[in-house]
Design a protein around this motif. Structure first.
Motif, PDB file in Angstrom:
ATOM      1  N   GLY A 149       0.578  -1.347   0.059  1.00 12.26           N
ATOM      2  CA  GLY A 149      -0.027  -0.009   0.052  1.00 12.26           C
ATOM      3  C   GLY A 149       0.709   1.328   0.017  1.00 12.26           C
ATOM      4  O   GLY A 149       0.188   2.425   0.053  1.00 12.26           O
ATOM      5  N   GLU A 150       2.173   1.148  -0.001  1.00 14.18           N
ATOM      6  CA  GLU A 150       2.767   2.566  -0.307  1.00 14.18           C
ATOM      7  C   GLU A 150       2.868   3.212  -1.531  1.00 14.18           C
ATOM      8  O   GLU A 150       2.751   2.437  -2.483  1.00 14.18           O
ATOM      9  CB  GLU A 150       4.401   2.088  -0.060  1.00 14.18           C
ATOM     10  N   LYS A 151       2.659   4.485  -1.611  1.00 14.98           N
ATOM     11  CA  LYS A 151       2.419   5.091  -2.740  1.00 14.98           C
ATOM     12  C   LYS A 151       3.672   5.521  -3.122  1.00 14.98           C
ATOM     13  O   LYS A 151       4.463   6.034  -2.431  1.00 14.98           O
ATOM     14  CB  LYS A 151       1.577   6.340  -2.638  1.00 14.98           C
ATOM     15  N   VAL A 152       4.152   5.265  -4.315  1.00 19.64           N
ATOM     16  CA  VAL A 152       5.427   5.630  -5.003  1.00 19.64           C
ATOM     17  C   VAL A 152       5.554   5.969  -6.074  1.00 19.64           C
ATOM     18  O   VAL A 152       4.416   6.246  -6.770  1.00 19.64           O
ATOM     19  CB  VAL A 152       6.516   4.284  -5.061  1.00 19.64           C
ATOM     20  N   CYS A 153       6.633   6.485  -6.818  1.00 20.14           N
ATOM     21  CA  CYS A 153       6.660   7.171  -7.995  1.00 20.14           C
ATOM     22  C   CYS A 153       7.834   6.790  -8.848  1.00 20.14           C
ATOM     23  O   CYS A 153       8.790   6.255  -8.249  1.00 20.14           O
ATOM     24  CB  CYS A 153       6.800   8.508  -8.045  1.00 20.14           C
ATOM     25  N   GLY A 154       7.883   7.245 -10.047  1.00 25.07           N
ATOM     26  CA  GLY A 154       8.795   7.229 -10.850  1.00 25.07           C
ATOM     27  C   GLY A 154       8.788   8.265 -11.992  1.00 25.07           C
ATOM     28  O   GLY A 154       7.527   8.573 -12.470  1.00 25.07           O
ATOM     29  N   TYR A 155       9.885   8.848 -12.293  1.00 19.06           N
ATOM     30  CA  TYR A 155       9.801   9.811 -13.516  1.00 19.06           C
ATOM     31  C   TYR A 155      11.059  10.041 -14.120  1.00 19.06           C
ATOM     32  O   TYR A 155      12.515   9.757 -13.612  1.00 19.06           O
ATOM     33  CB  TYR A 155       9.375  11.186 -12.853  1.00 19.06           C
ATOM     34  N   GLU A 156      11.032  10.681 -15.339  1.00 19.46           N
ATOM     35  CA  GLU A 156      12.203  10.992 -16.084  1.00 19.46           C
ATOM     36  C   GLU A 156      11.870  12.160 -17.257  1.00 19.46           C
ATOM     37  O   GLU A 156      10.860  12.080 -17.691  1.00 19.46           O
ATOM     38  CB  GLU A 156      12.886   9.810 -16.626  1.00 19.46           C
ATOM     39  N   THR A 157      13.066  12.844 -17.667  1.00 21.47           N
ATOM     40  CA  THR A 157      13.121  14.024 -18.420  1.00 21.47           C
ATOM     41  C   THR A 157      13.298  13.700 -19.705  1.00 21.47           C
ATOM     42  O   THR A 157      14.102  12.233 -19.884  1.00 21.47           O
ATOM     43  CB  THR A 157      13.712  15.311 -18.124  1.00 21.47           C
ATOM     44  N   ILE A 158      12.672  14.006 -20.868  1.00 14.46           N
ATOM     45  CA  ILE A 158      13.455  13.972 -22.190  1.00 14.46           C
ATOM     46  C   ILE A 158      13.247  15.374 -22.726  1.00 14.46           C
ATOM     47  O   ILE A 158      12.671  16.342 -22.496  1.00 14.46           O
ATOM     48  CB  ILE A 158      12.284  12.973 -23.030  1.00 14.46           C
ATOM     49  N   ASP A 159      14.484  15.673 -23.465  1.00 16.12           N
ATOM     50  CA  ASP A 159      14.677  16.713 -24.417  1.00 16.12           C
ATOM     51  C   ASP A 159      14.191  16.474 -25.651  1.00 16.12           C
ATOM     52  O   ASP A 159      15.088  15.760 -26.532  1.00 16.12           O
ATOM     53  CB  ASP A 159      16.204  17.211 -24.208  1.00 16.12           C
ATOM     54  N   THR A 160      13.314  17.209 -26.181  1.00 19.68           N
ATOM     55  CA  THR A 160      13.007  17.211 -27.672  1.00 19.68           C
ATOM     56  C   THR A 160      13.376  18.659 -28.228  1.00 19.68           C
ATOM     57  O   THR A 160      12.901  19.620 -27.797  1.00 19.68           O
ATOM     58  CB  THR A 160      11.334  17.066 -27.827  1.00 19.68           C
ATOM     59  N   THR A 161      14.379  18.052 -29.306  1.00 20.13           N
ATOM     60  CA  THR A 161      15.169  19.604 -29.682  1.00 20.13           C
ATOM     61  C   THR A 161      14.489  19.906 -30.944  1.00 20.13           C
ATOM     62  O   THR A 161      13.443  19.521 -31.542  1.00 20.13           O
ATOM     63  CB  THR A 161      16.476  19.155 -30.077  1.00 20.13           C
ATOM     64  N   SER A 162      14.904  21.319 -31.567  1.00 22.42           N
ATOM     65  CA  SER A 162      14.703  21.710 -32.828  1.00 22.42           C
ATOM     66  C   SER A 162      15.459  21.346 -33.732  1.00 22.42           C
ATOM     67  O   SER A 162      15.383  21.991 -34.846  1.00 22.42           O
ATOM     68  CB  SER A 162      14.223  22.965 -32.553  1.00 22.42           C
ATOM     69  N   ASN A 163      16.469  20.442 -33.423  1.00 17.47           N
ATOM     70  CA  ASN A 163      17.525  20.179 -34.438  1.00 17.47           C
ATOM     71  C   ASN A 163      16.826  19.144 -35.551  1.00 17.47           C
ATOM     72  O   ASN A 163      17.027  18.025 -35.452  1.00 17.47           O
ATOM     73  CB  ASN A 163      18.645  19.464 -33.861  1.00 17.47           C
ATOM     74  N   LEU A 164      16.249  19.460 -36.765  1.00 15.90           N
ATOM     75  CA  LEU A 164      15.553  18.660 -37.813  1.00 15.90           C
ATOM     76  C   LEU A 164      16.619  17.763 -38.381  1.00 15.90           C
ATOM     77  O   LEU A 164      17.517  18.206 -38.883  1.00 15.90           O
ATOM     78  CB  LEU A 164      14.964  19.682 -38.620  1.00 15.90           C
ATOM     79  N   LEU A 165      16.367  16.947 -38.243  1.00 21.60           N
ATOM     80  CA  LEU A 165      17.256  15.745 -39.150  1.00 21.60           C
ATOM     81  C   LEU A 165      16.701  15.902 -40.582  1.00 21.60           C
ATOM     82  O   LEU A 165      15.512  15.753 -40.972  1.00 21.60           O
ATOM     83  CB  LEU A 165      17.042  14.221 -38.649  1.00 21.60           C
ATOM     84  N   THR A 166      17.629  15.604 -41.285  1.00 18.40           N
ATOM     85  CA  THR A 166      17.635  15.731 -42.974  1.00 18.40           C
ATOM     86  C   THR A 166      17.963  14.613 -43.407  1.00 18.40           C
ATOM     87  O   THR A 166      18.965  13.750 -43.026  1.00 18.40           O
ATOM     88  CB  THR A 166      18.408  16.919 -43.587  1.00 18.40           C
ATOM     89  N   PRO A 167      17.099  13.728 -44.533  1.00 19.12           N
ATOM     90  CA  PRO A 167      17.379  12.614 -45.131  1.00 19.12           C
ATOM     91  C   PRO A 167      18.642  12.609 -45.843  1.00 19.12           C
ATOM     92  O   PRO A 167      18.858  13.499 -46.542  1.00 19.12           O
ATOM     93  CB  PRO A 167      16.261  12.353 -45.956  1.00 19.12           C
ATOM     94  N   LYS A 168      19.090  11.597 -45.921  1.00 18.84           N
ATOM     95  CA  LYS A 168      20.607  11.168 -46.429  1.00 18.84           C
ATOM     96  C   LYS A 168      20.130  10.392 -47.590  1.00 18.84           C
ATOM     97  O   LYS A 168      19.535   9.189 -47.449  1.00 18.84           O
ATOM     98  CB  LYS A 168      21.680  10.645 -45.437  1.00 18.84           C
ATOM     99  N   ASN A 169      20.450  10.722 -48.859  1.00 21.78           N
ATOM    100  CA  ASN A 169      19.988  10.013 -50.243  1.00 21.78           C
ATOM    101  C   ASN A 169      21.243   9.189 -50.351  1.00 21.78           C
ATOM    102  O   ASN A 169      22.336   9.179 -50.149  1.00 21.78           O
ATOM    103  CB  ASN A 169      19.778  10.972 -51.108  1.00 21.78           C
TER     104      ASN A 169
END
Length: 172
Positions: free
Chosen positions: A152-172
């Protein structure tokens, strides 16, 4: 013919202008290492491991949509835990702001749990936990999970994530 603004239409336009200006003024900064965690997690023991892959997530563009493709995994090492709430915060204006609390059925569908139960030492992964949008901007999110142990113990977990604006471009 004169048009008269009704109270409801005036209220609609006021709310619309206010919400647009509030969004436009949001400062999507970077949380510092000593940034306090959201209040609902404070005081809870961290017993659920949460991991994102990749931790720094660069978008790709397909047609007119940006995709920040990543996976999120959860695991409890010490005992079985039943998840009672999970969701995500986003960081802006120098604080964590609740983005969404998910329906518990989403945990079963996305992570493959049964009745929201994490079995001891069993990893659960949402392979397509993707951010999508029609606007390219980076930002930080914090995924959280709150659960109850067998005693019955209330516990947690969490983690951050960085979503960038560094657009990946396709390589042909």
């Amino acid at each position: 013919m004169k048009k008269i603004l009704t109270t409801s239409s005036l209220l609609f336009w006021t709310i619309l202008l206010w919400s647009n200006s509030a969004y436009a003024q949001a400062d999507f900064g970077t949380p510092s290492s000593d940034e306090p965690i959201p209040e609902k997690l404070q005081g809870l023991r961290r017993a659920i491991d949460v991991a994102h892959f990749p931790k720094e997530n660069d978008p790709i563009k397909i047609d007119d949509t940006y995709y920040w493709k990543h996976a999120t995994s959860i695991l409890c090492k010490e005992s079985e835990i039943t998840i009672v709430e999970f969701g995500a915060y986003i960081f802006y204006n120098d604080q964590w702001n609740l983005r969404k609390v998910y329906d518990l059925k989403d945990l079963n569908r996305s992570f493959g749990t049964k009745k929201q139960v994490l079995l001891q030492a069993q990893p659960y992964t949402w392979n397509q936990n993707w951010r999508t949008g029609d606007t390219l901007f980076g930002g930080w999110a914090l995924w959280y999970f709150i659960g109850l142990t067998a005693d019955g113990e209330k516990v947690c977990g969490y983690e951050t994530i960085d979503t960038t604006s560094n657009l990946l471009t396709p390589k042909n």
